[in-house]
Design a protein around this motif. Structure first.
Motif, PDB file in Angstrom:
ATOM      1  N   ASN A 160      20.587  31.059  37.299  1.00 10.71           N
ATOM      2  CA  ASN A 160      21.439  32.067  37.936  1.00 10.71           C
ATOM      3  C   ASN A 160      22.185  32.842  36.851  1.00 10.71           C
ATOM      4  O   ASN A 160      21.938  32.646  35.649  1.00 10.71           O
ATOM      5  CB  ASN A 160      22.387  31.440  38.971  1.00 10.71           C
ATOM      6  CG  ASN A 160      23.420  30.513  38.360  1.00 10.71           C
ATOM      7  OD1 ASN A 160      23.762  30.624  37.175  1.00 10.71           O
ATOM      8  ND2 ASN A 160      23.929  29.580  39.138  1.00 10.71           N
ATOM      9  N   TRP A 162      25.407  32.867  36.013  1.00 16.16           N
ATOM     10  CA  TRP A 162      26.716  32.374  35.593  1.00 16.16           C
ATOM     11  C   TRP A 162      26.862  32.437  34.075  1.00 16.16           C
ATOM     12  O   TRP A 162      25.895  32.220  33.334  1.00 16.16           O
ATOM     13  CB  TRP A 162      26.930  30.943  36.053  1.00 16.16           C
ATOM     14  CG  TRP A 162      26.964  30.773  37.548  1.00 16.16           C
ATOM     15  CD1 TRP A 162      26.786  31.729  38.503  1.00 16.16           C
ATOM     16  CD2 TRP A 162      27.170  29.551  38.255  1.00 16.16           C
ATOM     17  NE1 TRP A 162      26.865  31.194  39.751  1.00 16.16           N
ATOM     18  CE2 TRP A 162      27.106  29.856  39.636  1.00 16.16           C
ATOM     19  CE3 TRP A 162      27.394  28.239  37.862  1.00 16.16           C
ATOM     20  CZ2 TRP A 162      27.267  28.878  40.620  1.00 16.16           C
ATOM     21  CZ3 TRP A 162      27.556  27.252  38.830  1.00 16.16           C
ATOM     22  CH2 TRP A 162      27.504  27.574  40.202  1.00 16.16           C
ATOM     23  N   GLU A 163      28.109  32.679  33.646  1.00 11.08           N
ATOM     24  CA  GLU A 163      28.405  32.732  32.219  1.00 11.08           C
ATOM     25  C   GLU A 163      29.336  31.593  31.830  1.00 11.08           C
ATOM     26  O   GLU A 163      30.151  31.122  32.627  1.00 11.08           O
ATOM     27  CB  GLU A 163      29.043  34.068  31.843  1.00 11.08           C
ATOM     28  CG  GLU A 163      28.092  35.243  31.912  1.00 11.08           C
ATOM     29  CD  GLU A 163      28.712  36.511  31.341  1.00 11.08           C
ATOM     30  OE1 GLU A 163      29.903  36.481  30.993  1.00 11.08           O
ATOM     31  OE2 GLU A 163      28.002  37.519  31.258  1.00 11.08           O
ATOM     32  N   ALA A 170      25.717  30.273  30.991  1.00  9.81           N
ATOM     33  CA  ALA A 170      26.213  28.931  31.299  1.00  9.81           C
ATOM     34  C   ALA A 170      25.056  27.934  31.420  1.00  9.81           C
ATOM     35  O   ALA A 170      25.238  26.845  31.956  1.00  9.81           O
ATOM     36  CB  ALA A 170      27.016  28.957  32.600  1.00  9.81           C
ATOM     37  N   LEU A 183      29.499  24.990  31.991  1.00 12.43           N
ATOM     38  CA  LEU A 183      30.462  26.077  32.119  1.00 12.43           C
ATOM     39  C   LEU A 183      31.235  26.309  30.827  1.00 12.43           C
ATOM     40  O   LEU A 183      31.897  27.332  30.677  1.00 12.43           O
ATOM     41  CB  LEU A 183      31.429  25.803  33.264  1.00 12.43           C
ATOM     42  CG  LEU A 183      30.835  25.879  34.672  1.00 12.43           C
ATOM     43  CD1 LEU A 183      31.891  25.582  35.719  1.00 12.43           C
ATOM     44  CD2 LEU A 183      30.202  27.248  34.925  1.00 12.43           C
ATOM     45  N   LYS A 227      30.737  22.752  42.834  1.00 10.50           N
ATOM     46  CA  LYS A 227      30.105  24.068  42.798  1.00 10.50           C
ATOM     47  C   LYS A 227      29.607  24.431  44.198  1.00 10.50           C
ATOM     48  O   LYS A 227      29.297  23.556  45.008  1.00 10.50           O
ATOM     49  CB  LYS A 227      28.927  24.077  41.828  1.00 10.50           C
ATOM     50  CG  LYS A 227      29.306  24.231  40.356  1.00 10.50           C
ATOM     51  CD  LYS A 227      30.058  23.050  39.794  1.00 10.50           C
ATOM     52  CE  LYS A 227      30.303  23.192  38.308  1.00 10.50           C
ATOM     53  NZ  LYS A 227      31.114  22.068  37.768  1.00 10.50           N
ATOM     54  N   ASP A 233      24.205  33.218  42.743  1.00  5.48           N
ATOM     55  CA  ASP A 233      24.586  34.184  41.715  1.00  5.48           C
ATOM     56  C   ASP A 233      25.995  34.718  41.967  1.00  5.48           C
ATOM     57  O   ASP A 233      26.472  34.773  43.111  1.00  5.48           O
ATOM     58  CB  ASP A 233      23.617  35.366  41.718  1.00  5.48           C
ATOM     59  CG  ASP A 233      22.300  35.044  41.024  1.00  5.48           C
ATOM     60  OD1 ASP A 233      22.253  34.050  40.268  1.00  5.48           O
ATOM     61  OD2 ASP A 233      21.329  35.798  41.242  1.00  5.48           O
ATOM     62  N   LEU A 234      26.612  35.152  40.863  1.00  5.63           N
ATOM     63  CA  LEU A 234      27.898  35.835  40.997  1.00  5.63           C
ATOM     64  C   LEU A 234      27.723  37.193  41.672  1.00  5.63           C
ATOM     65  O   LEU A 234      28.597  37.668  42.382  1.00  5.63           O
ATOM     66  CB  LEU A 234      28.523  36.048  39.614  1.00  5.63           C
ATOM     67  CG  LEU A 234      29.263  34.859  39.005  1.00  5.63           C
ATOM     68  CD1 LEU A 234      29.517  35.107  37.529  1.00  5.63           C
ATOM     69  CD2 LEU A 234      30.571  34.641  39.729  1.00  5.63           C
ATOM     70  N   GLN A 239      32.486  38.838  35.838  1.00  5.87           N
ATOM     71  CA  GLN A 239      31.968  37.702  35.088  1.00  5.87           C
ATOM     72  C   GLN A 239      33.105  36.759  34.736  1.00  5.87           C
ATOM     73  O   GLN A 239      34.279  37.124  34.702  1.00  5.87           O
ATOM     74  CB  GLN A 239      31.249  38.186  33.832  1.00  5.87           C
ATOM     75  CG  GLN A 239      29.952  38.941  34.144  1.00  5.87           C
ATOM     76  CD  GLN A 239      28.948  38.064  34.867  1.00  5.87           C
ATOM     77  OE1 GLN A 239      28.574  37.024  34.378  1.00  5.87           O
ATOM     78  NE2 GLN A 239      28.521  38.488  36.036  1.00  5.87           N
ATOM     79  N   LEU A 240      32.740  35.537  34.461  1.00  9.72           N
ATOM     80  CA  LEU A 240      33.687  34.438  34.326  1.00  9.72           C
ATOM     81  C   LEU A 240      34.684  34.645  33.200  1.00  9.72           C
ATOM     82  O   LEU A 240      34.321  34.907  32.076  1.00  9.72           O
ATOM     83  CB  LEU A 240      32.899  33.145  34.084  1.00  9.72           C
ATOM     84  CG  LEU A 240      33.704  31.906  33.701  1.00  9.72           C
ATOM     85  CD1 LEU A 240      34.676  31.549  34.806  1.00  9.72           C
ATOM     86  CD2 LEU A 240      32.767  30.740  33.424  1.00  9.72           C
ATOM     87  N   THR A 248      35.059  32.607  42.583  1.00  4.32           N
ATOM     88  CA  THR A 248      33.742  32.340  42.011  1.00  4.32           C
ATOM     89  C   THR A 248      33.135  31.103  42.654  1.00  4.32           C
ATOM     90  O   THR A 248      33.854  30.254  43.182  1.00  4.32           O
ATOM     91  CB  THR A 248      33.832  32.115  40.486  1.00  4.32           C
ATOM     92  OG1 THR A 248      34.647  30.969  40.233  1.00  4.32           O
ATOM     93  CG2 THR A 248      34.423  33.320  39.788  1.00  4.32           C
ATOM     94  N   PHE A 250      31.922  28.565  41.251  1.00  9.48           N
ATOM     95  CA  PHE A 250      31.999  27.376  40.403  1.00  9.48           C
ATOM     96  C   PHE A 250      33.422  26.902  40.176  1.00  9.48           C
ATOM     97  O   PHE A 250      33.637  25.850  39.583  1.00  9.48           O
ATOM     98  CB  PHE A 250      31.331  27.626  39.042  1.00  9.48           C
ATOM     99  CG  PHE A 250      31.539  29.009  38.502  1.00  9.48           C
ATOM    100  CD1 PHE A 250      32.757  29.409  37.983  1.00  9.48           C
ATOM    101  CD2 PHE A 250      30.498  29.918  38.538  1.00  9.48           C
ATOM    102  CE1 PHE A 250      32.931  30.685  37.501  1.00  9.48           C
ATOM    103  CE2 PHE A 250      30.668  31.207  38.060  1.00  9.48           C
ATOM    104  CZ  PHE A 250      31.887  31.597  37.535  1.00  9.48           C
TER     105      PHE A 250
END
Length: 554
Positions: A160, A162-163, A170, A183, A227, A233-234, A239-240, A248, A250
């Protein structure tokens, strides 16, 4: 009649004895970053024995408890927050016997010990993860983490979008082609808290340290364990960012609360009022309050307060919002200005507002003056306060560390937390001279700047006007003044002048001038303590800019 009131000579008050029950509601808790506090064996790294030898200093400072950042067995990919064995002390810090001696000596001095717990992720050297990688696809241990196939024709893309908090994806791909979630750094794979073995393991870890005698746990990334189903997906979300305010999939999922209800039942089996403290980055203080409902955790860090600029209106809003959010759940507000993850407030306030990672020293004199005023404001508010090692010395961040000395993993990745956390982790100075200013006999793992000795404990002890003596006086007054710090009390605001915060509590008043210019206001009582020299004349006071004054009103 004119009266001069020095910064560090408080009016004497009758000493009161704090009730032993609910000690945490108004406690002042001192954070020790073990690697940078005191080195007993001369290897350049702080250790448990070094902390044990300095416990009398902490007792004399006037704190109630000591929170220790991780000292567990770890490859140190992220300062010990990558744990390989949760029941072992890393040899760089000592042994389990050293931990036992530290806890025993702290209790003998009337200090409580809170240890870090890291349940969101382990080290990639943890036995579970090593075996999961070695055994390959189909290993049952993989279910204890988040292993997923990749996207793309050959699974070459992450599962996915995620960052990592530290920057970059991530996800990292194992040699067999599967991807695993982290993460934070790739060396910190996230646990899968849907797996019963993970929950069982951490209940056992809790009991291990409770049986060792610790008084509580600070829960790292308390908002991150669960999670969203399917790891979506975000998409259109930002973004994180650790300090972000976006919802989010997560962070801050509702499922974390059942975990903490289970943990609370374990804690309540033990006597001595053991506590949980959540590191929970949430969009609002109202969401933070969910973590401290009566059957969950006891405290949660108030990061919204830490992030508030030096502005009267903004500070008043967050104080009111924090107290209002905690009152319905019966929990105390907490107040914090610095920790091991953000720029020290003496440097943050020396720069224009807008971040918790600062890369320039700014106006050192302005930053220290504001930091002292901010500390007295924090210690005057209802609830519990956290002090980060060295802030009582007025230490700034070290912003000019050479690149080759840095060890923050986010420094080596793009964006994320900016990678400048090393600046607040430089070992603290104890003496004016020496190879590491009293930190130890063998230098220090991060270079200390020239002039560090003039900020040392030795240089400031007994010196009128020093930041160390200001802290000692403030903490003594907080303990002696009836009701000061009490968790559930409200504050009554007074509108006295633009740019001035003024509030009252029973028998006490606090005034804070957050402007850079002096303001003349009515004196609400007798000066107890001031962050800068002040002068009271005929019922009024000339309140200097960036100054806080405590008053006795009855």
């Amino acid at each position: 009649m004119n009266q001069q009131h020095p910064m560090d000579e408080p009016v004497a008050l009758a000493t009161t004895t704090r009730e032993p029950t609910d000690w945490w509601r108004d406690a002042v808790i001192y954070q020790v970053y073990p690697r940078s506090f005191a080195d007993s064996d001369g290897d350049g790294t702080g250790d448990l024995e070094g902390i044990r030898r300095r416990l009398p200093y902490l007792k004399g400072l006037g704190v109630d408890a000591v929170w220790l950042s991780p000292f567990y067995a770890s490859p140190q990919a992220d300062g010990g927050y990558d744990v390989a064995d949760y029941r072992a002390v890393d040899p760089m810090y000592g042994t389990l016997l050293d931990a036992d001696a530290l806890i025993t000596d702290a209790h003998a001095l009337g200090l409580r010990i809170i240890v870090d717990l890291v349940p969101n992720h382990s080290s990639d050297q943890h036995e579970w993860f090593r075996r999961a990688v070695e055994e390959g696809p189909g290993s049952p241990l993989r279910d204890r983490y988040h292993f997923r196939p990749g996207k793309g024709v050959d699974g070459e893309l992450p599962p996915n979008d995620w960052e990592s908090v530290f920057g970059g994806p991530a996800w990292t791909r194992a040699a067999d082609g599967a991807w695993f979630l982290h993460l934070f750094a790739p060396e910190q794979p996230d646990f899968n808290w849907e797996h019963p073995a993970v929950a069982d393991e951490f209940r056992s870890i809790l009991r291990f340290w409770l049986d060792m005698g610790v008084d509580g746990f600070r829960i790292d990334v308390a908002h991150g364990l669960v999670k969203a189903e399917g790891l979506p997906d975000l998409g259109g979300h930002d973004q994180l960012k650790l300090l972000g305010n976006d919802v989010t999939p997560f962070f801050d999922q509702d499922g974390v609360h059942e975990i903490y209800r289970t943990w609370r039942r374990i804690l309540d089996e033990y006597d001595g009022e053991r506590i949980f403290v959540a590191e929970a980055w949430t969009p609002t203080v109202e969401r933070t309050a969910n973590y401290v409902r009566p059957d969950e955790l006891h405290q949660a860090f108030n990061f919204q307060y830490l992030s508030t600029p030096w502005d009267a209106a903004a500070l008043r809003r967050i104080v009111d919002a924090s107290l209002d959010a905690m009152r319905p759940v019966g929990a105390p507000a907490t107040w914090v200005l610095s920790n091991h993850d953000v720029t020290r407030h003496a440097t943050r306030f020396a720069n224009p507002p807008g971040g918790t990672q600062i890369r320039t020293p700014g106006d050192r004199e302005l930053g220290l003056r504001r930091a002292r005023a901010a500390t007295l404001l924090m210690l005057a508010l209802p609830g519990s306060a956290y002090v980060y090692q060295g802030e009582e010395l007025g230490l700034p961040d070290v912003t000019d560390l050479p690149d080759e000395a840095r060890q923050d993993p986010s420094f080596f990745r793009a964006e994320g937390q900016d990678g400048f956390r090393d600046g607040c982790r430089v070992p603290i100075p104890w003496t004016r001279t020496g190879s590491s200013y009293g930190f130890g006999d063998g230098g220090s793992w991060l270079p200390q700047p020239d002039g560090w000795g003039e900020l040392s404990v030795e240089a400031q002890t007994g010196v009128p006007g020093s930041t160390l003596e200001l802290y000692r006086s403030a903490l003594a007054l907080r303990r002696a003044q009836p009701g000061l710090g009490a968790g559930g009390d409200p504050v009554w605001w007074d509108d006295v002048s633009e740019g001035v915060l003024a509030f009252e509590r029973p028998g006490f008043a606090c005034t804070v001038n957050v402007t850079g210019a002096p303001v003349r206001i009515p004196a609400p009582g007798t000066v107890l303590l001031a962050s800068s020299p002040v002068e009271a004349t005929d019922g009024e006071i000339e309140l200097p800019g960036d100054t806080t004054v405590w008053w006795a009103t009855a």
